[in-house]
Write a protein that holds these residues in place. Structure first.
Motif, mmCIF file in Angstrom:
data_model
loop_
_atom_site.group_PDB
_atom_site.id
_atom_site.type_symbol
_atom_site.label_atom_id
_atom_site.label_comp_id
_atom_site.label_asym_id
_atom_site.label_seq_id
_atom_site.Cartn_x
_atom_site.Cartn_y
_atom_site.Cartn_z
ATOM 1 N N ASP A 103 2.805 7.220 -3.703
ATOM 2 C CA ASP A 103 4.347 7.324 -2.996
ATOM 3 C C ASP A 103 3.629 7.037 -0.724
ATOM 4 O OD1 ASP A 103 2.173 8.833 -1.647
ATOM 5 O OD2 ASP A 103 2.905 10.944 -2.863
ATOM 6 N N ILE A 104 4.675 6.756 0.053
ATOM 7 C CA ILE A 104 3.985 6.622 0.975
ATOM 8 C C ILE A 104 4.660 7.860 1.371
ATOM 9 C CG2 ILE A 104 6.067 5.594 0.785
ATOM 10 C CD1 ILE A 104 4.759 3.771 3.094
ATOM 11 N N PRO A 161 1.174 4.511 5.823
ATOM 12 C CA PRO A 161 1.103 3.274 6.259
ATOM 13 C C PRO A 161 1.230 2.694 4.676
ATOM 14 C CG PRO A 161 -1.423 4.542 5.881
ATOM 15 C CD PRO A 161 -0.387 5.382 6.420
ATOM 16 N N ALA A 162 1.935 1.776 4.256
ATOM 17 C CA ALA A 162 2.676 1.466 3.470
ATOM 18 C C ALA A 162 1.296 1.305 1.968
ATOM 19 C CB ALA A 162 2.818 0.078 3.438
ATOM 20 N N PRO A 163 1.300 1.042 0.857
ATOM 21 C CA PRO A 163 0.271 1.210 -0.274
ATOM 22 C C PRO A 163 0.125 -0.050 0.092
ATOM 23 C CG PRO A 163 1.929 2.190 -1.463
ATOM 24 C CD PRO A 163 2.404 1.853 0.098
ATOM 25 N N PHE A 164 -1.570 0.066 -0.178
ATOM 26 C CA PHE A 164 -2.207 -1.450 0.257
ATOM 27 C C PHE A 164 -3.464 -1.821 -1.374
ATOM 28 C CE2 PHE A 164 -4.914 -4.989 0.984
ATOM 29 C CZ PHE A 164 -4.027 -6.337 1.456
ATOM 30 N N PRO A 165 -3.336 -2.791 -2.239
ATOM 31 C CA PRO A 165 -1.688 -3.579 -2.299
ATOM 32 C C PRO A 165 -0.324 -3.162 -2.977
ATOM 33 C CG PRO A 165 -3.727 -3.567 -3.765
ATOM 34 C CD PRO A 165 -4.271 -3.060 -2.855
ATOM 35 N N GLN A 166 0.297 -3.357 -3.179
ATOM 36 C CA GLN A 166 1.425 -2.709 -3.469
ATOM 37 C C GLN A 166 1.159 -2.773 -5.003
ATOM 38 O OE1 GLN A 166 4.807 -0.900 -2.317
ATOM 39 N NE2 GLN A 166 4.178 -1.810 -0.145
ATOM 40 N N ILE A 188 3.354 -1.959 -7.558
ATOM 41 C CA ILE A 188 4.259 -3.058 -8.846
ATOM 42 C C ILE A 188 4.909 -3.545 -8.270
ATOM 43 C CG2 ILE A 188 4.371 -1.186 -10.902
ATOM 44 C CD1 ILE A 188 6.623 0.124 -9.534
ATOM 45 N N PRO A 189 4.701 -4.530 -7.195
ATOM 46 C CA PRO A 189 5.102 -5.754 -6.425
ATOM 47 C C PRO A 189 6.889 -6.382 -7.409
ATOM 48 C CG PRO A 189 3.292 -6.513 -6.297
ATOM 49 C CD PRO A 189 3.157 -5.401 -7.315
ATOM 50 N N GLN A 190 6.097 -6.831 -8.766
ATOM 51 C CA GLN A 190 7.083 -7.367 -9.152
ATOM 52 C C GLN A 190 8.366 -6.490 -9.305
ATOM 53 O OE1 GLN A 190 4.199 -6.153 -10.428
ATOM 54 N NE2 GLN A 190 4.497 -5.372 -12.029
ATOM 55 N N ILE A 191 8.305 -5.390 -9.265
ATOM 56 C CA ILE A 191 9.689 -4.680 -10.017
ATOM 57 C C ILE A 191 10.004 -4.257 -8.630
ATOM 58 C CG2 ILE A 191 10.005 -2.038 -10.676
ATOM 59 C CD1 ILE A 191 7.778 -3.092 -12.787
ATOM 60 N N ALA A 192 9.297 -3.577 -7.311
ATOM 61 C CA ALA A 192 9.025 -2.501 -6.350
ATOM 62 C C ALA A 192 7.916 -2.559 -5.456
ATOM 63 C CB ALA A 192 10.177 -1.193 -6.751
ATOM 64 N N SER A 193 8.782 -2.421 -3.734
ATOM 65 C CA SER A 193 7.785 -2.116 -3.622
ATOM 66 C C SER A 193 7.897 -1.061 -2.311
ATOM 67 C CB SER A 193 7.224 -3.336 -1.976
ATOM 68 O OG SER A 193 6.793 -4.090 -3.486
ATOM 69 N N LEU A 194 7.118 0.229 -1.445
ATOM 70 C CA LEU A 194 7.146 0.877 -0.751
ATOM 71 C C LEU A 194 7.133 0.141 0.503
ATOM 72 C CD1 LEU A 194 5.458 3.668 -2.235
ATOM 73 C CD2 LEU A 194 8.108 3.725 -2.253
ATOM 74 N N THR A 195 7.892 0.361 1.506
ATOM 75 C CA THR A 195 8.159 -0.097 2.847
ATOM 76 C C THR A 195 7.798 0.919 4.293
ATOM 77 O OG1 THR A 195 9.974 -0.570 3.623
ATOM 78 C CG2 THR A 195 9.097 -2.229 2.438
ATOM 79 N N THR A 196 7.573 0.695 4.976
ATOM 80 C CA THR A 196 7.694 1.661 6.304
ATOM 81 C C THR A 196 8.803 0.852 7.264
ATOM 82 O OG1 THR A 196 6.003 -0.426 7.521
ATOM 83 C CG2 THR A 196 5.381 0.837 6.863
ATOM 84 N N ASN A 197 9.720 1.064 6.718
ATOM 85 C CA ASN A 197 10.956 0.484 7.789
ATOM 86 C C ASN A 197 11.497 2.456 7.590
ATOM 87 O OD1 ASN A 197 10.724 -1.964 7.619
ATOM 88 N ND2 ASN A 197 11.948 -2.733 5.190
#
Length: 207
Positions: free
Chosen positions: A86-87, A127-132, A134-143
């Protein structure tokens, strides 16, 4: 002058009432999902505490208008088989609603139903998770994302003493999926309506 006095006396006889209150509660979420060829994950907001303020204007014996602000301390998350991330974040809802009371203001117990609309912001505080994971499925951003929200609800007020009310209420804040914050990977599909089921309890003062 006589017309002005007549208007004042008429307004007083009509019995308009203002209300200022605060509440606290808990937000339970109905979340969404993201689907891909690599699998699917649950995407949503963590269940956490909520708190807010209400400003009301009772312009008739059975109908009132209300502006509400509600803060919910819920973090956006992704969760699936072997993945849980989570973020840090929260949401803030600003709404206008009408309340329809089943009893007049001279009763101690006053059940009501309500409905309204407004804006709800999904706000990021970390902050966003680093590294993401499961980037092949979805990412959490800081938007930060603002959505139109609709909410039905209902509850009851109890007149503890003159000018002081206790309130128990249930609200359901509804928005579409915040895809700019919980971002599906290209060609993946996000589905679901986000609902924040929120029982709240509060105290208010009328004048």
């Amino acid at each position: 002058m006589k017309y002005l006095l007549g208007f004042i006396f008429a307004a007083c006889a009509f019995g308009q009432t203002y209300e200022v209150g605060a509440n606290i509660g808990y937000g339970f979420y109905r979340n969404g999902s993201i689907y891909s060829d690599s699998g699917s994950v649950t995407a949503g907001i963590r269940n956490r505490f909520a708190a807010g303020i209400d400003l009301g204007y009772e312009f008739s014996n059975y109908v009132s208008a209300q502006f509400s602000y509600l803060y919910h301390d819920g973090h956006p998350f992704l969760e699936g088989e072997g993945v849980k991330t989570d973020i840090q974040g929260q949401s803030q809802a600003l709404t206008l609603a009408l309340l329809f009371h089943f009893k007049g203001r001279d009763h101690r117990f006053r059940p009501f139903i309500t409905g309204g609309a407004g804006a709800k912001g999904y706000i990021i505080a970390g902050p966003a998770p680093f590294p993401q994971p499961i980037p092949q499925i979805a990412s959490l951003t800081t938007n930060d994302v603002w959505k139109v929200t609709f909410f039905p609800g209902g509850g009851v007020t109890y007149m503890l003493r003159r000018h002081m009310l206790l309130r128990a209420e249930f609200r359901d804040y509804i928005t579409t999926f915040p895809r700019q914050q919980i971002v599906p990977a290209p060609h993946n599909t996000a589905r679901g309506i986000f609902e924040q089921f929120t029982p709240v309890f509060g105290v208010s003062y009328t004048f």
